[in-house]
Design an enzyme around this catalytic site. Structure first.
Site, mmCIF file in Angstrom:
data_model
loop_
_atom_site.group_PDB
_atom_site.id
_atom_site.type_symbol
_atom_site.label_atom_id
_atom_site.label_comp_id
_atom_site.label_asym_id
_atom_site.label_seq_id
_atom_site.Cartn_x
_atom_site.Cartn_y
_atom_site.Cartn_z
ATOM 1 N N TYR A 155 60.669 85.237 12.586
ATOM 2 C CA TYR A 155 59.103 85.060 13.068
ATOM 3 C C TYR A 155 58.140 86.747 13.234
ATOM 4 O O TYR A 155 57.213 86.708 13.295
ATOM 5 C CB TYR A 155 59.322 84.815 14.748
ATOM 6 C CG TYR A 155 58.018 84.256 15.236
ATOM 7 C CD1 TYR A 155 57.223 83.426 14.339
ATOM 8 C CD2 TYR A 155 57.704 84.868 16.972
ATOM 9 C CE1 TYR A 155 56.323 82.584 15.410
ATOM 10 C CE2 TYR A 155 56.591 84.147 17.447
ATOM 11 C CZ TYR A 155 56.377 83.018 16.894
ATOM 12 O OH TYR A 155 54.976 82.640 17.857
ATOM 13 N N LYS A 162 52.786 87.581 20.112
ATOM 14 C CA LYS A 162 53.350 86.670 21.186
ATOM 15 C C LYS A 162 52.949 87.742 22.189
ATOM 16 O O LYS A 162 52.711 87.670 23.221
ATOM 17 C CB LYS A 162 53.919 85.685 20.851
ATOM 18 C CG LYS A 162 53.907 84.580 19.912
ATOM 19 C CD LYS A 162 52.878 83.823 20.467
ATOM 20 C CE LYS A 162 52.166 82.401 19.362
ATOM 21 N NZ LYS A 162 50.656 81.903 19.755
#
Ligand code: NAD
Ligand code: 0WE
Length: 261
Positions: A155, A162
């Site tokens: 990720y 994020k």
């Protein structure tokens, strides 16, 4: 009588009927909100238009959020069409594929900038552009993922983006609070959407997720929709700056629990 009767909602990030934005759009529509839709580019038009028709949306506007001009233009059009906005949903994230595999330390400067621009700054830019037409009691929502808090293999750059998105949610909540406008993030578990299917190793992590989560089930776009209804409704009148987990409880676990029942 729906929970959102008479509220005007605009949803960014609809790509197809698998999109989290679609689960949210349908739920807002079900609860009586008037729907406006914004999508990224020409390629999506033929997918998005029929979905918009299904929820009676006659505001369907293209907006690439990498452009300040396009953000300003869509806010102007929203003002002309709706007058005021009660609900704004930001369901947009993007990083180059190179940035979603291998070592995080290989992230390029350009790749870092792109992911931060599209996945984080766009929420701030939309909040600013829509600020003049937000009604008191309005709700801004974005979508995040647990890779912001703990390391999720591959990720990488999106996890960093994020984390910045969640921090931006808190700073926006502090800015907008005095005006009675709330800002929250929904942290969803992995869902098989367009953005997720382009990811190597997603299948395995999708299954492992359900095994680890207290509820032993994956989450759906409908779950995200129902959470969005709550957070946008007057039932959440004093909830702001929060990261609201829709994840079958995954984030509370420290060690996997092998019990089945
Ligand atoms: P999706 O591919 O359906 O949605 C992503 C959207 O971002 C697309 O509609 C795409 O057009 C839009 N987008 C990308 N670049 C853009 C740009 N420059 N301008 C305007 N729009 C742009 O996938 P999704 O999974 O529904 O993703 C929605 C949000 O949910 C993202 O923020 C994603 O990070 C987040 N999220 C996804 C999952 C998951 O597992 N699918 C889990 C948690 C959070
Ligand atoms: O936020 C996301 C998706 C983010 C995403 C995905 C892509 C794939 C195709 C952003 N940009 C792109 N760019 C592309 O070119 N999720 C939470 C879903 C997701 O993505 C992962 C995951 C999970 C979960 C990537 C690696 C590891 C896990």
């Amino acid at each position: 009588m729906g929970l959102l009767e008479g509220k005007n909602a605009i949803v960014f990030g609809l790509a197809n009927d698998k999109s989290i934005a679609w689960g949210i759009t349908q739920a807002l529509h079900r609860e009586g909100a008037n729907i406006g839709i914004s999508y990224a580019g020409d390629m999506l038009e033929k997918r998005v238009k029929p979905l918009a028709a299904q929820v009676g949306a006659d505001f369907v506007e293209q907006c690439n959020v990498d452009s300040d001009e396009q953000i300003a233009a869509v806010a102007e059009k929203a003002k002309a069409h709706f007058g005021e906005i009660d609900i704004l949903v930001h369901s947009i994230g993007f990083a180059n594929k190179d940035e979603l595999q291998g070592y995080f330390y290989n992230t390029s400067r350009a790749g870092f900038h792109l992911a931060m621009d599209i996945s984080v700054y766009s929420f701030v830019g939309l909040a600013r552009a829509f600020e003049p037409i937000l009604r008191r009691g309005a709700s801004l929502l974005t979508l995040t993922y647990y890779g912001s808090v703990k390391v999720a293999p591959n990720y990488n750059m999106m996890g960093v983006a994020k984390a910045a998105l969640e921090a931006s949610t808190r700073y926006l909540a502090a800015d907008f609070g005095p005006r009675g406008v709330r800002v929250n993030a929904i942290s969803a578990g992995p869902i098989r959407t367009l953005a997720a299917m382009g990811v190597s190793g997603f299948r395995d992590m999708y299954k492992n997720y359900a095994d680890m989560a207290p509820m032993r089930e994956n989450v759906t776009i409908e779950d995200c929709g129902n959470a969005a209804v709550f957070l946008s409704s007057d039932w959440a009148a004093h909830t702001t700056g929060e990261v609201f987990y829709v994840d079958s409880g995954y984030n509370i676990m420290g060690v996997m629990d092998p019990r089945k029942e």
